[in-house]
Design a protein around this motif. Structure first.
Motif, PDB file in Angstrom:
ATOM      1  N   LEU A  92      -6.353  12.894  -2.249  1.00 50.91           N
ATOM      2  CA  LEU A  92      -7.406  13.674  -1.592  1.00 50.91           C
ATOM      3  C   LEU A  92      -6.911  15.033  -1.117  1.00 50.91           C
ATOM      4  CD1 LEU A  92     -10.305  13.560  -0.519  1.00 50.91           C
ATOM      5  CD2 LEU A  92      -9.412  12.595   1.565  1.00 50.91           C
ATOM      6  N   HIS A 114     -10.035  21.543   5.087  1.00 50.57           N
ATOM      7  CA  HIS A 114      -8.879  21.141   4.291  1.00 50.57           C
ATOM      8  C   HIS A 114      -9.177  19.895   3.486  1.00 50.57           C
ATOM      9  CE1 HIS A 114      -4.784  20.659   3.120  1.00 50.57           C
ATOM     10  NE2 HIS A 114      -4.813  19.409   3.525  1.00 50.57           N
ATOM     11  N   SER A 115      -9.722  18.878   4.123  1.00 51.74           N
ATOM     12  CA  SER A 115      -9.915  17.596   3.460  1.00 51.74           C
ATOM     13  C   SER A 115     -11.328  17.512   2.928  1.00 51.74           C
ATOM     14  CB  SER A 115      -9.632  16.480   4.460  1.00 51.74           C
ATOM     15  OG  SER A 115      -9.815  15.254   3.815  1.00 51.74           O
ATOM     16  N   GLN A 116     -11.447  17.193   1.640  1.00 49.78           N
ATOM     17  CA  GLN A 116     -12.761  17.155   1.013  1.00 49.78           C
ATOM     18  C   GLN A 116     -13.469  15.819   1.214  1.00 49.78           C
ATOM     19  OE1 GLN A 116     -14.124  19.956  -0.677  1.00 49.78           O
ATOM     20  NE2 GLN A 116     -12.444  20.790   0.508  1.00 49.78           N
ATOM     21  N   GLY A 117     -12.806  14.897   1.845  1.00 52.01           N
ATOM     22  CA  GLY A 117     -13.434  13.593   2.021  1.00 52.01           C
ATOM     23  C   GLY A 117     -12.783  12.823   3.138  1.00 52.01           C
ATOM     24  N   ARG A 118     -13.292  11.619   3.331  1.00 48.32           N
ATOM     25  CA  ARG A 118     -12.710  10.759   4.355  1.00 48.32           C
ATOM     26  C   ARG A 118     -12.197   9.498   3.715  1.00 48.32           C
ATOM     27  NH1 ARG A 118     -15.930  10.371   9.876  1.00 48.32           N
ATOM     28  NH2 ARG A 118     -14.430   8.701  10.092  1.00 48.32           N
ATOM     29  N   VAL A 119     -11.045   9.047   4.175  1.00 48.06           N
ATOM     30  CA  VAL A 119     -10.430   7.862   3.613  1.00 48.06           C
ATOM     31  C   VAL A 119     -11.019   6.641   4.297  1.00 48.06           C
ATOM     32  CG1 VAL A 119      -8.256   6.701   3.198  1.00 48.06           C
ATOM     33  CG2 VAL A 119      -8.349   9.188   3.226  1.00 48.06           C
ATOM     34  N   GLY A 147       0.809  -1.219   0.000  1.00 49.61           N
ATOM     35  CA  GLY A 147       0.000   0.000   0.000  1.00 49.61           C
ATOM     36  C   GLY A 147       0.835   1.259   0.000  1.00 49.61           C
ATOM     37  N   LEU A 148       2.014   1.186  -0.582  1.00 51.71           N
ATOM     38  CA  LEU A 148       2.882   2.367  -0.575  1.00 51.71           C
ATOM     39  C   LEU A 148       2.798   3.162  -1.872  1.00 51.71           C
ATOM     40  CD1 LEU A 148       6.035   0.912   1.157  1.00 51.71           C
ATOM     41  CD2 LEU A 148       4.300   2.341   2.138  1.00 51.71           C
ATOM     42  N   HIS A 169      -4.598   4.995  -5.205  1.00 58.60           N
ATOM     43  CA  HIS A 169      -6.002   5.153  -4.850  1.00 58.60           C
ATOM     44  C   HIS A 169      -6.388   6.631  -4.835  1.00 58.60           C
ATOM     45  CE1 HIS A 169      -5.339   1.073  -3.463  1.00 58.60           C
ATOM     46  NE2 HIS A 169      -6.641   0.921  -3.520  1.00 58.60           N
ATOM     47  N   SER A 170      -7.673   6.852  -4.952  1.00 56.80           N
ATOM     48  CA  SER A 170      -8.147   8.246  -4.953  1.00 56.80           C
ATOM     49  C   SER A 170      -7.838   8.912  -3.615  1.00 56.80           C
ATOM     50  CB  SER A 170      -9.639   8.279  -5.229  1.00 56.80           C
ATOM     51  OG  SER A 170     -10.301   7.364  -4.374  1.00 56.80           O
ATOM     52  N   SER A 171      -7.757   8.108  -2.546  1.00 59.03           N
ATOM     53  CA  SER A 171      -7.503   8.704  -1.237  1.00 59.03           C
ATOM     54  C   SER A 171      -6.117   9.314  -1.162  1.00 59.03           C
ATOM     55  CB  SER A 171      -7.660   7.650  -0.156  1.00 59.03           C
ATOM     56  OG  SER A 171      -6.765   6.589  -0.380  1.00 59.03           O
ATOM     57  N   ASP A 172      -5.198   8.814  -2.017  1.00 53.84           N
ATOM     58  CA  ASP A 172      -3.845   9.362  -1.968  1.00 53.84           C
ATOM     59  C   ASP A 172      -3.778  10.763  -2.556  1.00 53.84           C
ATOM     60  OD1 ASP A 172      -2.856   6.993  -0.851  1.00 53.84           O
ATOM     61  OD2 ASP A 172      -2.895   6.070  -2.821  1.00 53.84           O
ATOM     62  N   ASP A 207     -10.727   0.677   2.819  1.00 56.95           N
ATOM     63  CA  ASP A 207     -10.214   0.089   1.576  1.00 56.95           C
ATOM     64  C   ASP A 207      -9.552   1.145   0.704  1.00 56.95           C
ATOM     65  OD1 ASP A 207     -12.389   1.527   0.902  1.00 56.95           O
ATOM     66  OD2 ASP A 207     -13.398  -0.021  -0.252  1.00 56.95           O
ATOM     67  N   ARG A 208      -9.257   2.251   1.294  1.00 60.53           N
ATOM     68  CA  ARG A 208      -8.507   3.343   0.671  1.00 60.53           C
ATOM     69  C   ARG A 208      -9.264   4.047  -0.434  1.00 60.53           C
ATOM     70  NH1 ARG A 208      -3.115   1.359  -1.043  1.00 60.53           N
ATOM     71  NH2 ARG A 208      -2.607   3.550  -1.131  1.00 60.53           N
ATOM     72  N   SER A 209     -10.554   3.873  -0.481  1.00 65.01           N
ATOM     73  CA  SER A 209     -11.352   4.717  -1.361  1.00 65.01           C
ATOM     74  C   SER A 209     -11.737   5.957  -0.546  1.00 65.01           C
ATOM     75  CB  SER A 209     -12.586   3.961  -1.827  1.00 65.01           C
ATOM     76  OG  SER A 209     -13.316   3.542  -0.701  1.00 65.01           O
ATOM     77  N   VAL A 210     -12.407   6.898  -1.181  1.00 63.68           N
ATOM     78  CA  VAL A 210     -12.732   8.156  -0.499  1.00 63.68           C
ATOM     79  C   VAL A 210     -14.238   8.325  -0.411  1.00 63.68           C
ATOM     80  CG1 VAL A 210     -12.491  10.653  -0.568  1.00 63.68           C
ATOM     81  CG2 VAL A 210     -10.622   9.237  -1.290  1.00 63.68           C
ATOM     82  N   MET A 251       0.612   4.596   0.610  1.00 66.86           N
ATOM     83  CA  MET A 251       1.155   5.867   1.093  1.00 66.86           C
ATOM     84  C   MET A 251       0.243   6.447   2.171  1.00 66.86           C
ATOM     85  SD  MET A 251       2.544   8.965  -1.185  1.00 66.86           S
ATOM     86  CE  MET A 251       1.058   9.863  -1.450  1.00 66.86           C
ATOM     87  N   ALA A 252      -1.061   6.424   1.834  1.00 66.34           N
ATOM     88  CA  ALA A 252      -2.015   6.955   2.813  1.00 66.34           C
ATOM     89  C   ALA A 252      -1.964   6.130   4.089  1.00 66.34           C
ATOM     90  CB  ALA A 252      -3.415   6.914   2.224  1.00 66.34           C
ATOM     91  N   LYS A 253      -1.700   4.852   3.869  1.00 67.84           N
ATOM     92  CA  LYS A 253      -1.613   3.945   5.004  1.00 67.84           C
ATOM     93  C   LYS A 253      -0.465   4.355   5.930  1.00 67.84           C
ATOM     94  CE  LYS A 253      -2.147  -1.005   5.079  1.00 67.84           C
ATOM     95  NZ  LYS A 253      -1.928  -2.192   4.251  1.00 67.84           N
ATOM     96  N   LEU A 254       0.615   4.702   5.284  1.00 67.73           N
ATOM     97  CA  LEU A 254       1.803   5.106   6.029  1.00 67.73           C
ATOM     98  C   LEU A 254       1.496   6.340   6.877  1.00 67.73           C
ATOM     99  CD1 LEU A 254       4.886   4.318   6.080  1.00 67.73           C
ATOM    100  CD2 LEU A 254       5.196   6.316   4.661  1.00 67.73           C
TER     101      LEU A 254
END
Lengths: 189, 906
Positions: free
Chosen positions: A171, B633-638, A161-162, A166-169, B641-644, B1-4
């Protein structure tokens, strides 16, 4: 390669003796040149070669065939090196798991860095492979091996997951939408 | 990355989930000011020569003791609000102070030394008139309470009743005062307005009526308003129409004697055997003189003149509280506490030296704003340089050089000050803040608090120290006025001064006035506000600016016509251009009407939508929009499953709270309506059955949090509504309420809260990156910083891998109050009515002001101070290690060089 001139001298050497104690001075009892000089001037001085002695080495045609094969083999070794590492990498990948902690991260970094480093120094490797007849094929194999290694590292990053896939990256980069209407008011005062 | 990043955040959260302050941080950036309210009774403690207490009972139902030397509080008791806790009388004898509370309902005795309660008695019902101490043969042991029809005598030591008697002729005579002279008799004084004075004398022992007389007094209408009984039974009355003083000896009961006066205010006081009256008379426009008269003879005492300078930014004197004492030479000396119309208390000593002042108006703050301080002179100089038009290369160079010279000068002065202060002991370093040297600090943590109080007095308070930097009293403020404070121009537009506008509306007539002022200096602005002949319904501050960078204020009158302030040509032109996108809404609670209007180019309006809430069943309690200075600041929530999940961030969304008119616990309900203010579209509707107000609402970002009383379960409950657009954005570049085909997803969850609450507000930061907390003012006086994370409708009941990934806390019905969440540790804030939050220059920091009876200011860090080094950061250690490493490197480099050289020689 022993110097021909130094044959007769049972010299007390001051050089090259790895563990020998160093002397402030040394007396050479034998007649003739000191060894150090003979090292540098060997072959041209007053040493007379025997008849039939040729300064150039005589090419050994009998060995050449096997030698070429050896070079070829060595080159293939070089070319196949990255491919051979892949099973090992797969094993490491499997062992390290998908959790994010310092060791898996280090592993992944190593895995990704090595192929990249190899690809950067491609020209040096080509020089190494120059002597081979299948130079281009070997080069290609080497390249493919490294690319596979890099792909494997990327796959590992992906499964950890690095990668920003994904779209969350993305955001954080979304700008707040611009407001079209102005609104206000409240309870009648 | 978001996970990190999540992992990192999680780690940070786990590591430092402590919100409380450390012991050494107490008072470092927070302050509290305690007030009493408008003083109704005061009593100088004179039973001991060295006593320096003054007892105050106020209209806010507060009983307190002040230090007369400094004006600070010794102790304070805050009673219930409303008529239940109303203080009717204050009596003091020796160490005891007796209060009559709640229209003669309770009798309470306090020890004034420590402020502890001695006893409490419940009295018989009856409308309270007066109370006095009853002495006999030099010892005060009783207390008489006069009600409309009865008089009763109580023991001072325990409050038990000795006797109770009915009053004669209580239908015609209005008994208003009671008095005892210390001779075993109790005098009840009644008045038949504009006719005569009735005096009934009771015996102390058994309550027998011993005498009954009446004295002619046609000018007298009310005893407490104009009369007072002073030593040895001398009833003294001031008649304000004829400007004269009447005296009557109650023991002899002859005619009233008249003494003419020239006075404004008068107050009686006793020192030893002498009774004096202090009389205030106007001297000139800015000063009043106070003189002492002997109450027995009416003669002026010599050398007792005291000058009271009337503050031009304050009100007129209203009441005098005199502390008279005997000097060593047996003459009477006095100090006086002057109470003015703006509820200020000023304690003055002869010959006019002000010992202290207390701004009691601050106990009733209505609304407030925080304004950035102006830049320093040097910064302003630089700003000015770039603000002006370029006029030639040479002059620009000269300007730049001169401004840099000024900056250098300021820097040197600053350094010098630092050096100078460093030599002094820390306690002596005064941060003397005055209006002249006010400037913004580097993180914009120090701001100007502009407070509007119910009495009509405006204050400018430095948020760092709590010092009052300016005050301005607005005269002729109606009693039930509605205030709305708006910042039209901030300090960011340098050559133009900042500008605040206060809309004051008289609720009776509907007419409104504008007070335009500079929030930094408190001075009235040169801009003349427009006259508003029509009643005003609402105002609306637009983000449009005129050529002088002042935001445009629209005022909506009762004809639904709109007037603009400022109304220059430029502004009108801009308004015409943007009129089609300007909407406003009005809510009329009385008629249950909620309507939206659109502006036309000719500044008239047309109604776009209307929602009628039937007033028979429910009424609109409050409407909350979003704050205009809020950033998300953030337009959504993660998701796990890493979607928004994108937030539904509608800036025009309104949260309307309704309460049922039926208060029966089975049928009462509260309703929440989420309405788009532009289109009138109802986005969501929720009804909470078997619930009752008061409802406290916070509306921010994509969520609404409200608190109510659940009559079914008899507990306070929090409910949270969150709105989401879904997995993809409809339009990511612009938001228009007119183009929103999809309804948002609505999530809701409720929780039990263990306490009732007084007020609620959300933290606010500069960019909105920091996580949000809810600041909850509790009736106990605590201010709780409740992380929004706990009020999240996505909290799962069953924990899954994904919810763990999202850092969602598993659902638990109870919200616990953790003691470390109190941001005001032991600094209780009594009767919190409002909490104001403002962003600072640091993203991590939010400035908080809680106001009520007290004012409390602090800073909160909802996500910890991630952008500031800690207070206890070890600069010494780090720098010494750095230096050591640096020198070690230098030395080893040199050594290595020497070694290499040696080797090369070999």
């Amino acid at each position: 390669m022993a110097s021909p001139g130094g044959q007769g001298g049972g010299a007390l050497s001051t050089r090259g003796g790895g563990g020998a104690r160093r002397m402030k001075w040394a007396l050479e009892l034998s007649v003739g040149n000191t060894r150090s000089r003979s090292d540098r001037q060997g072959g041209q001085g007053d040493v007379v070669y025997p008849i039939g002695y040729s300064e150039k080495p005589v090419p050994d045609t009998s060995i050449q065939e096997t030698d070429k094969n050896l070079v070829e083999k060595r080159c293939w070794d070089v070319a196949l090196g990255p491919l051979k590492q892949i099973p090992m990498n797969l094993f490491i990948m499997y062992m390290s798991g998908n959790t994010i902690s310092i060791f898996p991260i280090m592993m992944v970094c190593m895995m990704a860095w090595r192929p990249i480093q190899a690809l950067m120094s491609m020209s040096a490797t080509f020089k190494l492979l120059e002597s081979s007849s299948q130079q281009w094929l070997q080069g290609l194999v080497y390249l493919i091996g490294n690319l596979l290694g890099a792909a494997l590292a990327i796959y590992k990053c992906q499964s950890m997951g690095l990668l920003p896939t994904h779209s969350s990256d993305w955001l954080a980069f979304i700008e707040p939408p611009q407001r079209m209407e102005i609104m206000g008011g409240g309870m009648v005062l | 990355m978001a996970k990190l990043i999540l992992l990192l955040l999680n780690w940070i959260f786990l590591c430092c989930n402590v919100a409380a302050v450390f012991e050494d941080q107490v008072g470092k950036f927070d302050w509290r000011q305690q007030y009493v309210g408008k003083v109704r009774f005061s009593h100088f403690d004179s039973h001991m020569q060295s006593s320096k207490k003054v007892l105050l009972a106020s209209e806010s139902n507060v009983f307190a003791a002040l230090n007369t030397r400094t004006g600070e509080l010794f102790w304070r008791h805050v009673d219930k609000t409303g008529p239940e806790g109303n203080i009717d009388a204050l009596l003091q004898h020796g160490q005891d102070a007796v209060l009559v509370i709640g229209n003669g309902h309770l009798l309470r005795s306090w020890d004034i030394g420590v402020g502890g309660m001695n006893w409490e008695m419940v009295l018989d019902p009856g409308s309270f008139r007066s109370a006095c101490l009853v002495g006999h043969q030099g010892a005060v042991k009783h207390l008489a309470v006069l009600k409309k029809t009865v008089i009763s005598l109580h023991y001072l030591s325990n409050g038990h009743q000795k006797w109770v008697e009915n009053l004669p002729e209580s239908e015609t005579v209005d008994f208003q005062a009671v008095y005892s002279g210390g001779n075993g008799e109790v005098y009840a004084l009644g008045v038949v307005p504009n006719s005569h004075l009735a005096i009934v004398v009771y015996s102390l022992e058994d309550g027998e009526i011993t005498k009954q007389v009446s004295v002619e007094a046609p000018w007298l209408s009310s005893i407490p308003a104009s009369c007072s009984v002073i030593s040895r039974g001398l009833l003294t009355c001031v008649d304000s129409t004829t400007m004269s003083l009447y005296t009557l000896d109650l023991h002899l009961q002859l005619e009233m004697t008249q003494i003419p006066l020239q006075a404004l205010l008068a107050s009686f006081a006793t020192a030893g055997e002498k009774t004096v009256v202090a009389v205030m008379a106007p001297k000139n426009k800015t000063a009043c003189s106070i003189n002492l008269f002997s109450a027995e003879t009416g003669r002026r005492l010599l050398e007792t003149t005291l000058i009271f300078t009337v503050d031009p930014n304050g009100g007129k004197p209203e009441k005098l509280h005199v502390q008279a004492f005997l000097k060593k030479d047996d003459s009477v000396g006095y100090r006086v506490m002057v109470q003015t119309e703006d509820h200020t208390l000023t304690f003055i000593q002869q010959p006019g030296r002000v010992m202290w002042t207390r701004e009691e108006a601050l106990s009733d703050v209505v609304t407030m704003e925080m304004v950035d301080l102006p830049l320093t002179g040097a910064q302003a100089e630089l700003e000015g340089e770039f603000g002006k038009k370029a006029d030639g290369l040479m002059s620009m160079v000269m300007k730049r050089l001169s401004s840099q010279l000024i900056m250098l000068q300021a820097w040197i002065a600053h350094l010098w000050k630092l050096f100078y202060d460093a030599r002094k002991p820390r306690s002596q370093v005064k941060n003397d803040v005055s209006i002249e040297n006010l400037s913004r600090d580097e993180f914009n943590l120090q701001k100007m608090m502009v407070l509007v109080t119910a009495s009509g007095k405006l204050f400018g308070i430095d948020s760092k120290t709590g010092d009052i930097l300016w005050k301005h009293y607005l005269e002729n403020i109606p009693l039930n006025a509605a205030f709305k404070l708006m910042v039209q121009r901030t300090t960011a537009h340098f050559p133009h001064p900042p500008q605040c506008t206060l809309l004051i509306k008289d609720k009776d007539t509907g007419l409104a006035t504008l007070h335009v002022f500079n929030p930094i200096f408190g001075r009235r602005s040169q801009v003349t506000p427009p006259a508003l002949p029509q009643p005003i319904l609402q105002s609306l501050l637009l983000p449009l600016m005129d050529q002088d960078y002042a935001k445009v204020l629209l005022l909506v009158d009762d004809q639904y016509k709109v007037s603009a302030f400022p109304s220059t040509k430029n502004v009108l032109q801009q308004l015409q251009e943007t009129a089609s996108s300007i909407f406003f809404y009005l809510a009329d609670s009385g008629q249950g009407r909620l309507s939206g209007y659109r502006l036309r180019t000719d500044l008239s309006t047309e109604q776009v939508w209307e929602v009628v809430i039937p007033t028979e069943t429910q009424k609109i309690v409050s409407i909350k929009g979003k704050r205009s200075n809020e950033h998300v600041h953030s337009q959504g929530r993660v998701m796990g499953d890493r979607s928004v999940l994108y937030k539904y961030l509608n800036p025009n969304l309104l949260a309307v709270v309704t309460e049922s008119t039926d208060l029966h616990q089975e049928r009462s309900f509260i309703g929440i309506l989420l309405i788009d203010g532009v289109t009138g579209r109802i986005i969501h509707e929720a009804v909470q059955r078997k619930a009752r107000g008061p409802v406290h609402v916070v509306h921010s970002e994509n969520w609404v949090v409200y608190e109510y009383w659940s009559t079914k379960s008899r507990r306070n409950e929090f409910s949270v509504i969150e709105l989401y657009e879904g997995m993809d954005l409809y339009n990511s570049t612009v938001f228009s309420s007119l183009d929103r085909p999809h309804a948002p997803q609505v999530l809701q969850q409720s929780y039990i809260f263990p306490s009732s609450i007084s007020t609620m507000e959300a933290t606010l930061t500069e960019k909105g990156i920091t996580s949000r907390h809810l600041l909850v003012g509790l009736p106990s006086g605590g201010i709780l910083s409740l992380p929004k994370m706990f009020l999240d409708p996505r909290r799962p009941e069953v924990i899954s891998e994904q919810s763990r990934e999202e850092n969602l806390i598993p659902y638990a019905p109870e919200l616990i109050i953790r003691t470390e969440w109190f941001i005001n540790y032991n600094q209780t804030v009594s009767r919190v009515r409002g909490i104001y939050t403002a962003p600072s220059g640091l993203e991590s920091t939010c400035l908080v002001v809680a106001y009520g009876l007290d004012i409390y200011h602090t800073r909160v860090y909802p996500s910890k101070q991630f952008d500031v080094l800690k207070d206890d950061y070890d600069y010494m250690l780090i720098s010494s290690v750095l230096f050591a490493l640096f020198f070690a490197t230098m030395i080893s480099k040199r050594l290595a060089e020497v070694k290499l050289l040696n080797r090369a020689w070999r």
